[in-house]
Scaffold this active site. Sequence first.
Site, mmCIF file in Angstrom:
data_model
loop_
_atom_site.group_PDB
_atom_site.id
_atom_site.type_symbol
_atom_site.label_atom_id
_atom_site.label_comp_id
_atom_site.label_asym_id
_atom_site.label_seq_id
_atom_site.Cartn_x
_atom_site.Cartn_y
_atom_site.Cartn_z
ATOM 1 C CB SER A 269 105.445 -47.268 -0.673
ATOM 2 O OG SER A 269 104.946 -46.129 -0.012
ATOM 3 C CB SER A 270 100.060 -46.461 0.451
ATOM 4 O OG SER A 270 100.708 -45.724 1.476
ATOM 5 C CD GLU A 271 101.696 -41.432 0.680
ATOM 6 O OE1 GLU A 271 101.310 -41.028 -0.437
ATOM 7 O OE2 GLU A 271 101.121 -41.145 1.743
ATOM 8 C CG HIS B 210 105.102 -40.689 9.147
ATOM 9 N ND1 HIS B 210 104.276 -41.795 9.253
ATOM 10 C CD2 HIS B 210 104.908 -40.204 7.892
ATOM 11 C CE1 HIS B 210 103.619 -41.966 8.110
ATOM 12 N NE2 HIS B 210 103.999 -41.014 7.271
ATOM 13 C CG HIS C 245 101.325 -37.243 5.671
ATOM 14 N ND1 HIS C 245 100.656 -37.663 4.534
ATOM 15 C CD2 HIS C 245 102.195 -38.243 5.966
ATOM 16 C CE1 HIS C 245 101.079 -38.862 4.192
ATOM 17 N NE2 HIS C 245 102.031 -39.234 5.037
ATOM 18 C CG HIS D 246 106.844 -39.950 3.182
ATOM 19 N ND1 HIS D 246 106.571 -38.737 3.777
ATOM 20 C CD2 HIS D 246 105.753 -40.731 3.399
ATOM 21 C CE1 HIS D 246 105.363 -38.784 4.321
ATOM 22 N NE2 HIS D 246 104.854 -39.983 4.108
ATOM 23 N N GLY E 99 106.209 -44.005 6.708
ATOM 24 C CA GLY E 99 107.200 -43.475 5.782
ATOM 25 C C GLY E 99 107.537 -44.461 4.674
ATOM 26 C CG ASN E 100 106.738 -43.858 1.573
ATOM 27 O OD1 ASN E 100 107.066 -42.831 0.993
ATOM 28 N ND2 ASN E 100 105.580 -43.984 2.210
ATOM 29 C CB SER F 186 102.417 -51.275 1.154
ATOM 30 O OG SER F 186 101.385 -50.789 1.976
#
Length: 213
Positions: free
Chosen positions: A74-76, A97, A157, A95, A28-29, A45
């Site tokens: 973050s990768s998102e 999970h 996801h 975000h 998450g982020n 990240s």
Amino acid sequence: MLLQKEREEIVAYGKKMISSGLTKGTGGNISIFNREQGLVAISPSGLEYYETKPEDVVILNLDGEVIEGERKPSSELDMHLIYYRKREDINALVHTHSPYAKTIASLGWELPAVSYLIAFAGPNVRCAPYETFGTKQLADAAFEGMIDRRAVLLANHGLIAGANNIKMAFTVAEEIEFCAQIYYQTKSIGEPKLLPEDEMENLAKKFEGYGQQ
């Protein structure tokens, strides 16, 4: 440091995301957009939430250029930036999970009006089609699924929720996870009786002004 308040909020809500069971590990982020300064603060990240400090939070502009911070964002990042560019009502995103939302998303189901609390996000919560994490394709799919909502399930996801501030964005994520649990439980017993569309439209409007301002 730039955006000190936003950095501290991201650290606090990252820990809360873990303690509330909305994610595990580094999954998450969280991000917050300071619209006045045109800057985004986003969680780094791959860093444990309980190890993250305010100085680890990355500050970027809407072009995704790092303005301040030594960590990798973050990768998102793309999934966060698309909302801040296109949705003036969204200034914070969470975000997760979370297990029940992820369960429903892994079935490719939308989350229907099983409870009035769905209205925190809108009349229902759609499920965006699966795309690889960290890609522009995922960002586009998430945005389309949430274009007129405050949350969207991400197939296989998780969930992303947004609002005008981080407190409400987190509340939306929590409430939708709770509704996903209720939906899972009712589906295991029988077929839930859903609230009518006109009632959900009315409730969604009421929830727009929910809480203390």
